[in-house]
Design a protein around this motif. Structure first.
Motif, mmCIF file in Angstrom:
data_model
loop_
_atom_site.group_PDB
_atom_site.id
_atom_site.type_symbol
_atom_site.label_atom_id
_atom_site.label_comp_id
_atom_site.label_asym_id
_atom_site.label_seq_id
_atom_site.Cartn_x
_atom_site.Cartn_y
_atom_site.Cartn_z
ATOM 1 N N ALA A 1 0.801 -1.228 0.000
ATOM 2 C CA ALA A 1 0.000 0.000 0.000
ATOM 3 C C ALA A 1 0.834 1.278 0.000
ATOM 4 N N ALA A 2 2.131 1.177 0.316
ATOM 5 C CA ALA A 2 2.965 2.383 0.277
ATOM 6 C C ALA A 2 3.566 2.601 -1.107
ATOM 7 N N GLY A 3 3.364 1.648 -2.020
ATOM 8 C CA GLY A 3 3.954 1.747 -3.363
ATOM 9 C C GLY A 3 3.059 2.498 -4.334
ATOM 10 N N LYS A 4 3.544 2.564 -5.575
ATOM 11 C CA LYS A 4 2.855 3.343 -6.612
ATOM 12 C C LYS A 4 1.421 2.832 -6.842
ATOM 13 N N THR A 5 1.306 1.542 -7.094
ATOM 14 C CA THR A 5 -0.010 0.966 -7.380
ATOM 15 C C THR A 5 -0.878 0.922 -6.121
ATOM 16 N N VAL B 1 2.137 -2.606 4.904
ATOM 17 C CA VAL B 1 3.407 -1.962 4.538
ATOM 18 C C VAL B 1 4.553 -2.802 5.089
ATOM 19 N N ARG B 2 5.700 -2.665 4.429
ATOM 20 C CA ARG B 2 6.848 -3.478 4.844
ATOM 21 C C ARG B 2 7.439 -2.984 6.164
ATOM 22 N N SER B 3 7.487 -1.661 6.315
ATOM 23 C CA SER B 3 8.064 -1.126 7.553
ATOM 24 C C SER B 3 7.223 0.054 8.020
ATOM 25 N N GLU C 1 7.934 2.881 8.933
ATOM 26 C CA GLU C 1 8.340 4.204 8.401
ATOM 27 C C GLU C 1 7.588 4.556 7.119
ATOM 28 N N ARG C 2 7.043 3.545 6.443
ATOM 29 C CA ARG C 2 6.319 3.805 5.189
ATOM 30 C C ARG C 2 4.837 4.088 5.431
ATOM 31 N N SER C 3 4.416 4.077 6.698
ATOM 32 C CA SER C 3 2.989 4.235 6.993
ATOM 33 C C SER C 3 2.442 5.567 6.492
ATOM 34 N N ASP D 1 5.729 -8.632 6.414
ATOM 35 C CA ASP D 1 6.881 -8.983 5.589
ATOM 36 C C ASP D 1 6.449 -10.089 4.628
ATOM 37 N N LEU D 2 6.313 -9.725 3.368
ATOM 38 C CA LEU D 2 5.810 -10.687 2.387
ATOM 39 C C LEU D 2 6.794 -11.832 2.164
ATOM 40 N N GLU D 3 8.075 -11.602 2.452
ATOM 41 C CA GLU D 3 9.084 -12.639 2.209
ATOM 42 C C GLU D 3 9.042 -13.738 3.262
ATOM 43 N N THR D 4 8.596 -13.405 4.464
ATOM 44 C CA THR D 4 8.513 -14.431 5.517
ATOM 45 C C THR D 4 7.067 -14.759 5.872
ATOM 46 N N ALA E 1 2.363 -7.877 -6.111
ATOM 47 C CA ALA E 1 3.707 -8.310 -5.718
ATOM 48 C C ALA E 1 4.675 -7.148 -5.844
ATOM 49 N N PRO E 2 5.698 -7.102 -4.965
ATOM 50 C CA PRO E 2 6.763 -6.124 -5.177
ATOM 51 C C PRO E 2 7.347 -6.317 -6.583
ATOM 52 N N ASN E 3 7.719 -5.211 -7.203
ATOM 53 C CA ASN E 3 8.193 -5.221 -8.591
ATOM 54 C C ASN E 3 9.355 -6.189 -8.816
ATOM 55 N N PHE F 1 -6.150 -10.218 -7.481
ATOM 56 C CA PHE F 1 -4.702 -10.299 -7.719
ATOM 57 C C PHE F 1 -4.325 -9.404 -8.900
ATOM 58 N N HIS F 2 -3.339 -8.555 -8.657
ATOM 59 C CA HIS F 2 -2.831 -7.611 -9.653
ATOM 60 C C HIS F 2 -1.714 -8.303 -10.438
ATOM 61 N N SER F 3 -2.039 -8.753 -11.633
ATOM 62 C CA SER F 3 -1.067 -9.493 -12.448
ATOM 63 C C SER F 3 -0.451 -8.536 -13.466
ATOM 64 N N VAL F 4 -0.349 -8.952 -14.720
ATOM 65 C CA VAL F 4 0.218 -8.098 -15.763
ATOM 66 C C VAL F 4 -0.347 -8.556 -17.107
ATOM 67 N N ARG G 1 6.343 -15.487 -13.960
ATOM 68 C CA ARG G 1 6.104 -15.639 -12.515
ATOM 69 C C ARG G 1 4.693 -15.165 -12.157
ATOM 70 N N LYS G 2 4.226 -14.123 -12.864
ATOM 71 C CA LYS G 2 2.852 -13.659 -12.608
ATOM 72 C C LYS G 2 1.851 -14.742 -13.035
ATOM 73 N N ALA G 3 2.124 -15.398 -14.187
ATOM 74 C CA ALA G 3 1.219 -16.461 -14.647
ATOM 75 C C ALA G 3 1.163 -17.572 -13.601
ATOM 76 N N PRO H 1 -2.963 -5.648 -15.924
ATOM 77 C CA PRO H 1 -2.777 -4.299 -16.485
ATOM 78 C C PRO H 1 -1.622 -4.205 -17.482
ATOM 79 N N ALA H 2 -1.816 -3.325 -18.457
ATOM 80 C CA ALA H 2 -0.735 -2.904 -19.363
ATOM 81 C C ALA H 2 0.218 -2.007 -18.575
ATOM 82 N N ALA H 3 1.282 -1.536 -19.240
ATOM 83 C CA ALA H 3 2.204 -0.583 -18.596
ATOM 84 C C ALA H 3 1.457 0.731 -18.342
HETATM 85 N N1 NAP Z 1 4.516 -0.281 -13.455
HETATM 86 C C1 NAP Z 1 3.724 -0.810 -14.370
HETATM 87 O O1 NAP Z 1 3.549 -0.266 -15.465
HETATM 88 C C2 NAP Z 1 3.020 -2.107 -14.072
HETATM 89 C C3 NAP Z 1 2.105 -2.620 -15.001
HETATM 90 C C4 NAP Z 1 1.448 -3.816 -14.705
HETATM 91 C C5 NAP Z 1 1.715 -4.504 -13.525
HETATM 92 N N2 NAP Z 1 2.619 -3.975 -12.647
HETATM 93 C C6 NAP Z 1 2.881 -4.720 -11.405
HETATM 94 O O2 NAP Z 1 2.402 -3.956 -10.314
HETATM 95 C C7 NAP Z 1 3.050 -4.421 -9.129
HETATM 96 C C8 NAP Z 1 3.348 -3.254 -8.225
HETATM 97 O O3 NAP Z 1 4.184 -2.353 -8.878
HETATM 98 P P1 NAP Z 1 4.505 -0.935 -8.229
HETATM 99 O O4 NAP Z 1 5.156 -0.128 -9.304
HETATM 100 O O5 NAP Z 1 3.316 -0.397 -7.549
HETATM 101 O O6 NAP Z 1 5.612 -1.343 -7.164
HETATM 102 P P2 NAP Z 1 6.199 -0.478 -5.973
HETATM 103 O O7 NAP Z 1 5.877 0.973 -6.113
HETATM 104 O O8 NAP Z 1 7.631 -0.879 -5.862
HETATM 105 O O9 NAP Z 1 5.376 -1.032 -4.719
HETATM 106 C C9 NAP Z 1 5.614 -2.290 -4.192
HETATM 107 C C10 NAP Z 1 5.390 -2.216 -2.694
HETATM 108 O O10 NAP Z 1 5.706 -3.501 -2.150
HETATM 109 C C11 NAP Z 1 6.400 -3.293 -0.931
HETATM 110 N N3 NAP Z 1 7.285 -4.403 -0.603
HETATM 111 C C12 NAP Z 1 8.449 -4.747 -1.173
HETATM 112 N N4 NAP Z 1 8.980 -5.806 -0.570
HETATM 113 C C13 NAP Z 1 8.143 -6.127 0.452
HETATM 114 C C14 NAP Z 1 8.150 -7.109 1.452
HETATM 115 N N5 NAP Z 1 9.123 -8.008 1.559
HETATM 116 N N6 NAP Z 1 7.136 -7.136 2.337
HETATM 117 C C15 NAP Z 1 6.129 -6.228 2.268
HETATM 118 N N7 NAP Z 1 6.044 -5.281 1.331
HETATM 119 C C16 NAP Z 1 7.056 -5.226 0.427
HETATM 120 C C17 NAP Z 1 7.218 -2.041 -1.143
HETATM 121 O O11 NAP Z 1 7.513 -1.518 0.127
HETATM 122 P P3 NAP Z 1 8.420 -0.227 0.341
HETATM 123 O O12 NAP Z 1 7.452 0.916 0.140
HETATM 124 O O13 NAP Z 1 8.889 -0.364 1.738
HETATM 125 O O14 NAP Z 1 9.508 -0.281 -0.693
HETATM 126 C C18 NAP Z 1 6.295 -1.182 -1.999
HETATM 127 O O15 NAP Z 1 5.512 -0.313 -1.215
HETATM 128 C C19 NAP Z 1 4.277 -5.210 -9.574
HETATM 129 O O16 NAP Z 1 4.033 -6.586 -9.354
HETATM 130 C C20 NAP Z 1 4.352 -4.919 -11.068
HETATM 131 O O17 NAP Z 1 4.887 -5.999 -11.796
HETATM 132 C C21 NAP Z 1 3.253 -2.786 -12.876
#
Ligand code: NAP
Length: 277
Positions: free
Chosen positions: A9-13, A32-34, A36-38, A53-56, A74-76, A102-105, A118-120, A138-140
């Protein structure tokens, strides 16, 4: 649908999806992962925070408790995206939620792009646990290039003439909010593509007109990208993106906008609109 857990939720999407949900009166719990990103998640409208923590998987069970739905992304280019999807889907299945999206691609089965594959695989895993999940492909995003256009230079390491149906991130978020809050989307998979086919060269022309200053389209060498933006990435993320540039160079990334039109009930946003939005 009263409360939705938004992963990433702290990321772009994640922030865009949070904004779209809160504008419909849905209460968002931000994963959120940490801590500080709240602030970033709160600024987008999140009502509460879960540190996950999505990794654990740490924090996941608590995060899915007492929510009605989950938006998972998923994280990018994360190497463990499939295992992450499994962790999240398993926790959601145990919590017996009403909705899971689920947000795929776009084109996840394109074998030339490992991170698409990996998304598939993640889609399959999600469906194993949650047959009623909805998948968005989603497209780019337009927004990937808006800052560069405003700065006057669209520099990409692939063909300037390859075709793309880029989509507005806010439209993706609105579609996400629709499938989370309205009935009729369980078990379905939707391509989410923009309304126009444009190459980077054409995007530069449009940007020049709309912004009122010259915007050049430049094909950079792969080595330049590796030494620049690619230098801070892990080798695996760098290889994933190099494979993506190869695929973009050969055939761009093009999808059908019909579904997005239907989900939005209007014409999706254009590149020109994103530039001034
Ligand atoms: N960009 C495009 O055009 C596009 C198009 C289609 C699909 N997508 C897909 O959309 C997805 C999201 O992309 P995005 O650009 O929104 O990514 P992003 O801005 O990097 O956001 C990902 C979020 O995941 C968090 N994260 C990373 N590792 C983590 C962990 N171990 N535990 C918990 N949270 C964690 C990050 O935390 P921090 O804030 O702490 O870094 C970040 O807030 C990706 O899977 C991408 O493939 C993107």
């Amino acid at each position: 649908m009263t409360t939705v857990l938004v992963i990433g939720a702290a990321g772009k999407t994640g922030r865009a999806v949070t904004r779209a949900l809160t504008s419909r009166g849905v209460s968002v719990r931000a994963a959120v992962r940490s801590p500080e990103r709240s602030e970033r998640a709160y600024a987008a409208g999140a009502r509460s925070i879960s540190v996950v923590d999505l990794e654990t998987g740490q924090g996941l069970v608590e995060a899915v408790t007492d929510v009605d739905g989950v938006y998972h992304l998923a994280p990018n280019v994360h190497p463990d995206e499939v295992a992450i999807a499994e962790r999240v889907a398993r926790a959601a299945a145990r919590a017996d939620l009403a909705r899971f999206v689920f947000h795929s691609v776009l084109h996840p089965h394109d074998a030339s792009m490992p991170h698409h594959l990996r998304k598939a695989e993640a889609e399959e895993v999600v469906r194993t646990y949650l047959p009623g999940a909805t998948v968005l492909r989603p497209a780019a995003y337009h927004q990937n290039l808006v800052g560069a256009a405003v700065a006057g230079r669209l520099a990409v390491p692939y063909s300037l003439d390859a075709p793309f149906t880029n989509v507005d991130l806010d439209d993706v978020a609105e579609a996400a909010a629709t499938v989370l809050t309205r009935p009729g989307h369980a078990g379905l998979t939707y391509d989410v593509a923009g309304p126009e086919v444009l190459s980077v060269r054409e995007q530069a022309h449009v940007a020049t007109e709309v912004l009122g200053h010259p915007v050049e389209a430049v094909r950079m060498e792969l080595s330049e990208w590796v030494a620049g933006a690619g230098a801070s990435l892990t080798p695996q993320a760098r290889d994933d993106l190099l494979a993506m540039f190869g695929a973009y160079d050969r055939s761009g990334l093009v999808g059908d906008p019909t579904t997005l039109r239907r989900l939005l009930g209007r014409e999706p946003g254009t590149w020109a609109q994103a530039l001034v939005g």
